[in-house]
Motif scaffolding. Structure first.
Motif, PDB file in Angstrom:
ATOM      1  N   GLU A 139       0.830  -1.207   0.000  1.00  0.00           N
ATOM      2  CA  GLU A 139       0.000   0.000   0.000  1.00  0.00           C
ATOM      3  C   GLU A 139       0.861   1.252   0.000  1.00  0.00           C
ATOM      4  N   GLU A 140       1.957   1.235   0.749  1.00  0.00           N
ATOM      5  CA  GLU A 140       2.879   2.373   0.735  1.00  0.00           C
ATOM      6  C   GLU A 140       3.487   2.530  -0.656  1.00  0.00           C
ATOM      7  N   LEU A 141       3.837   1.414  -1.282  1.00  0.00           N
ATOM      8  CA  LEU A 141       4.365   1.442  -2.653  1.00  0.00           C
ATOM      9  C   LEU A 141       3.350   2.079  -3.599  1.00  0.00           C
ATOM     10  N   ALA A 142       2.095   1.655  -3.511  1.00  0.00           N
ATOM     11  CA  ALA A 142       1.063   2.181  -4.399  1.00  0.00           C
ATOM     12  C   ALA A 142       0.844   3.673  -4.173  1.00  0.00           C
ATOM     13  N   ASP A 143       0.876   4.099  -2.919  1.00  0.00           N
ATOM     14  CA  ASP A 143       0.723   5.527  -2.629  1.00  0.00           C
ATOM     15  C   ASP A 143       1.863   6.331  -3.258  1.00  0.00           C
ATOM     16  N   ARG A 144       3.076   5.804  -3.169  1.00  0.00           N
ATOM     17  CA  ARG A 144       4.221   6.522  -3.724  1.00  0.00           C
ATOM     18  C   ARG A 144       4.142   6.556  -5.250  1.00  0.00           C
ATOM     19  N   ALA A 145       3.722   5.450  -5.853  1.00  0.00           N
ATOM     20  CA  ALA A 145       3.556   5.412  -7.311  1.00  0.00           C
ATOM     21  C   ALA A 145       2.506   6.415  -7.761  1.00  0.00           C
ATOM     22  N   HIS A 146       1.402   6.446  -7.047  1.00  0.00           N
ATOM     23  CA  HIS A 146       0.316   7.369  -7.384  1.00  0.00           C
ATOM     24  C   HIS A 146       0.801   8.817  -7.314  1.00  0.00           C
ATOM     25  N   ALA A 147       1.539   9.144  -6.264  1.00  0.00           N
ATOM     26  CA  ALA A 147       2.028  10.507  -6.097  1.00  0.00           C
ATOM     27  C   ALA A 147       3.024  10.884  -7.185  1.00  0.00           C
ATOM     28  N   ALA A 148       3.792   9.897  -7.665  1.00  0.00           N
ATOM     29  CA  ALA A 148       4.807  10.157  -8.689  1.00  0.00           C
ATOM     30  C   ALA A 148       4.235  10.143 -10.101  1.00  0.00           C
ATOM     31  N   GLY A 149       2.986   9.741 -10.256  1.00  0.00           N
ATOM     32  CA  GLY A 149       2.369   9.734 -11.580  1.00  0.00           C
ATOM     33  C   GLY A 149       2.528   8.453 -12.351  1.00  0.00           C
ATOM     34  N   PHE A 150       2.969   7.366 -11.701  1.00  0.00           N
ATOM     35  CA  PHE A 150       3.049   6.058 -12.366  1.00  0.00           C
ATOM     36  C   PHE A 150       1.711   5.353 -12.159  1.00  0.00           C
ATOM     37  N   THR A 151       0.995   5.114 -13.235  1.00  0.00           N
ATOM     38  CA  THR A 151      -0.406   4.701 -13.103  1.00  0.00           C
ATOM     39  C   THR A 151      -0.763   3.397 -13.804  1.00  0.00           C
ATOM     40  N   LEU A 152       0.139   2.828 -14.596  1.00  0.00           N
ATOM     41  CA  LEU A 152      -0.178   1.584 -15.309  1.00  0.00           C
ATOM     42  C   LEU A 152       0.349   0.394 -14.516  1.00  0.00           C
ATOM     43  N   TRP A 153      -0.563  -0.499 -14.117  1.00  0.00           N
ATOM     44  CA  TRP A 153      -0.224  -1.685 -13.337  1.00  0.00           C
ATOM     45  C   TRP A 153      -0.431  -2.918 -14.202  1.00  0.00           C
ATOM     46  N   ASP A 154       0.614  -3.721 -14.332  1.00  0.00           N
ATOM     47  CA  ASP A 154       0.578  -4.898 -15.193  1.00  0.00           C
ATOM     48  C   ASP A 154       0.569  -6.174 -14.353  1.00  0.00           C
ATOM     49  N   THR A 155      -0.369  -7.068 -14.662  1.00  0.00           N
ATOM     50  CA  THR A 155      -0.481  -8.332 -13.947  1.00  0.00           C
ATOM     51  C   THR A 155      -0.907  -9.410 -14.934  1.00  0.00           C
ATOM     52  N   ASP A 179      -8.051   6.835 -11.789  1.00  0.00           N
ATOM     53  CA  ASP A 179      -6.694   7.270 -11.447  1.00  0.00           C
ATOM     54  C   ASP A 179      -5.609   6.281 -11.849  1.00  0.00           C
ATOM     55  N   PHE A 180      -5.989   5.116 -12.345  1.00  0.00           N
ATOM     56  CA  PHE A 180      -4.986   4.131 -12.731  1.00  0.00           C
ATOM     57  C   PHE A 180      -5.475   3.314 -13.912  1.00  0.00           C
ATOM     58  N   GLN A 181      -4.532   2.632 -14.553  1.00  0.00           N
ATOM     59  CA  GLN A 181      -4.826   1.748 -15.674  1.00  0.00           C
ATOM     60  C   GLN A 181      -4.450   0.320 -15.298  1.00  0.00           C
ATOM     61  N   LEU A 182      -5.266  -0.616 -15.730  1.00  0.00           N
ATOM     62  CA  LEU A 182      -5.021  -2.027 -15.452  1.00  0.00           C
ATOM     63  C   LEU A 182      -4.674  -2.765 -16.736  1.00  0.00           C
ATOM     64  N   SER A 183      -3.614  -3.546 -16.658  1.00  0.00           N
ATOM     65  CA  SER A 183      -3.151  -4.379 -17.767  1.00  0.00           C
ATOM     66  C   SER A 183      -3.087  -5.811 -17.250  1.00  0.00           C
ATOM     67  N   THR A 184      -3.873  -6.707 -17.840  1.00  0.00           N
ATOM     68  CA  THR A 184      -3.796  -8.115 -17.469  1.00  0.00           C
ATOM     69  C   THR A 184      -3.933  -8.969 -18.711  1.00  0.00           C
ATOM     70  N   LYS A 185      -3.887 -10.291 -18.538  1.00  0.00           N
ATOM     71  CA  LYS A 185      -3.631 -11.148 -19.690  1.00  0.00           C
ATOM     72  C   LYS A 185      -4.474 -12.418 -19.701  1.00  0.00           C
ATOM     73  N   PHE A 186      -4.789 -12.840 -20.924  1.00  0.00           N
ATOM     74  CA  PHE A 186      -5.348 -14.167 -21.182  1.00  0.00           C
ATOM     75  C   PHE A 186      -4.199 -15.084 -21.598  1.00  0.00           C
ATOM     76  N   THR A 187      -4.041 -16.178 -20.878  1.00  0.00           N
ATOM     77  CA  THR A 187      -2.995 -17.150 -21.197  1.00  0.00           C
ATOM     78  C   THR A 187      -3.635 -18.402 -21.777  1.00  0.00           C
ATOM     79  N   PRO A 188      -3.477 -18.660 -23.075  1.00  0.00           N
ATOM     80  CA  PRO A 188      -4.132 -19.826 -23.687  1.00  0.00           C
ATOM     81  C   PRO A 188      -3.799 -21.141 -22.994  1.00  0.00           C
ATOM     82  N   GLN A 189      -2.563 -21.262 -22.517  1.00  0.00           N
ATOM     83  CA  GLN A 189      -2.142 -22.519 -21.905  1.00  0.00           C
ATOM     84  C   GLN A 189      -2.870 -22.789 -20.586  1.00  0.00           C
ATOM     85  N   ALA A 190      -3.515 -21.759 -20.027  1.00  0.00           N
ATOM     86  CA  ALA A 190      -4.273 -21.929 -18.783  1.00  0.00           C
ATOM     87  C   ALA A 190      -5.772 -21.836 -19.014  1.00  0.00           C
ATOM     88  N   ALA A 191      -6.192 -21.878 -20.285  1.00  0.00           N
ATOM     89  CA  ALA A 191      -7.607 -21.709 -20.619  1.00  0.00           C
ATOM     90  C   ALA A 191      -8.441 -22.890 -20.129  1.00  0.00           C
TER      91      ALA A 191
END
Length: 417
Positions: A139-155, A179-191
């Motif tokens: 949560e502290e990491l996310a707060d610092r990212a938000h304050a610095a303007g880093f908004t794209l989270w990849d998972t 306030d943020f963007q979410l990037s996530t993925k479809f993995t065919p091998q886990a379908a």
């Protein structure tokens, strides 16, 4: 007071990359010195200054053309906050660390935040990375990212088989969805085995992340391009995903997927591949050139080679024993020492550290790095990286040292490109 930052311009029709320095004398204007580039496509709200006798052509707001042929000539216009371009250009401003640019309404950050390690099992340090994580620390990491303007989270679903998405969704509840963007993925091998496995996997991701849409949705590994690519189209039409990308695909697969999407009026909007000083397959196989030509943002993961290029680890202080990354890298650390030592020395000359230089290298190559973050101070490093301008001599030297290391860091999941 003058602010200073880096501006990168990429153009499909002429010279592909340029780095300039931007000064902000006020909130209304900025000046950019463009080195060694010919700008030939339309741009809006941008100030350019030709240097070293290089011709620069641009279109300023209102549509009037302006030739910047003489060294030192310039044109100016309003607003440094929102540099807009019409595709195929990609203009990325880092006047504010992490500031987002817009390409066809998709925000492209200077650096994305990776959460692969968030799939590890919390404070016990069990998992792929052997990371020890706490909710308070994230949560502290996310707060610092938000304050610095880093908004794209990849998972991704397969990062801890849903754990990364779950933890990320919980941590980001503290912010408004806009306030943020979410990037996530479809993995065919886990379908799964249902009628529409991609839609099913997306619904699971949405639930774990606590949202009703994904900003950037990837097909994680190619699987069967002809089979899986069409499944993106109804998800785009539904609004549950806003933009689509491909990860770990080779050039022919990218072209094939783009044709399939193009028939429905869509396109591949981003590429994400393993790309670092030690693994430059996307240079060698034409993917980066293709992305530049087509105006497709290229995202680079494993820029730091899972920590091996941070300078933190060496034969006397190896990566965490028992982790997958220790198995992959510890035996190679002696071969990397000259490279990591030089990263450190260049970093010190910039008031920065070794990993900051590795990230700056990826930015200089035209990539948007996705950097794994597990500690609040990692965000500070990304701010330093965005401010570093590496000389051509630095880049050549680092790439030579990387080649001399003679290590293969291709992941077991990656196909030959």
């Amino acid at each position: 007071m003058f602010g200073i930052g880096i501006v990168t311009v990429e153009d499909r029709t002429s010279v592909t990359r340029s780095i300039g320095v931007a000064w902000k004398p006020s909130f209304e204007t900025c000046f950019v010195i463009i080195a060694d580039i010919s700008l030939s496509s339309s741009m809006n709200r941008f100030i350019a200054c030709a240097r070293d006798g290089i011709n620069a052509n641009a279109i300023i707001p209102g549509g009037s053309g302006r030739n910047l042929g003489a060294s030192g000539s310039r044109f100016e216009c309003a607003s440094y906050h929102s540099v807009e371009s019409t595709r195929p250009n990609k203009i990325r401003s880092q006047i504010k660390y992490g500031a987002n640019m817009t390409t066809d309404n998709m925000k492209i950050p200077a650096v994305g935040l990776g959460t692969w390690a968030w799939g590890d099992s919390g404070s016990s340090g069990d998992g792929y990375f052997g990371s020890t994580l706490t909710r308070t620390g994230l949560e502290e990491l996310a707060d610092r990212a938000h304050a610095a303007g880093f908004t794209l989270w990849d998972t991704a679903v397969v990062y801890g088989m849903g754990r990364s998405e779950t933890v990320l969704g919980e941590v980001l509840k503290r912010f408004a969805r806009s306030d943020f963007q979410l990037s996530t993925k479809f993995t065919p091998q886990a379908a799964g085995t249902g009628d529409d496995p991609m839609a099913d996997m997306l619904e699971q991701s949405l639930a774990r992340l606590g949202t009703d849409y994904i900003d950037l949705y990837w097909i994680h590994n190619p699987g069967d391009v002809a089979r899986w690519t069409p499944h993106l189209i109804p998800l785009l039409e539904s609004g549950k995903i806003k933009h689509v990308g491909l990860s770990n695909h080779n050039l022919s697969q990218i072209v094939q997927a783009n044709q399939i999407l193009g028939d429905a009026g869509y396109s591949v909007e981003a590429i994400q591949n393993h790309y670092s000083m030690l693994h430059r397959n996307s240079d060698q196989n034409g993917i980066l050139d293709f992305c530049t030509k087509e105006g497709i943002p290229f995202f680079a993961y494993m820029v730091l080679e899972q920590g091996a290029l941070t300078g933190k680890y060496n034969p006397q202080n190896p990566l965490p024993e028992g982790s997958n990354r220790a198995q992959a890298y510890n035996a190679k650390l002696p071969q990397m020492k000259s490279l990591t030592d030089r990263l450190g020395s260049i970093g010190r000359s910039h008031g920065a550290e070794a990993p900051d230089v590795a990230v700056a290298w990826a930015i200089a190559k035209g990539a948007t790095p996705i950097i794994g973050v597990t500690k609040p101070n990692h965000i500070d490093g990304l701010g330093r990286a965005a401010a570093i301008v590496l000389s051509n001599d630095d880049i050549v030297e680092l790439e030579a040292l990387a080649l001399a290391a003679n290590v293969d860091t291709r992941g077991w999941w990656e196909q030959e490109m």
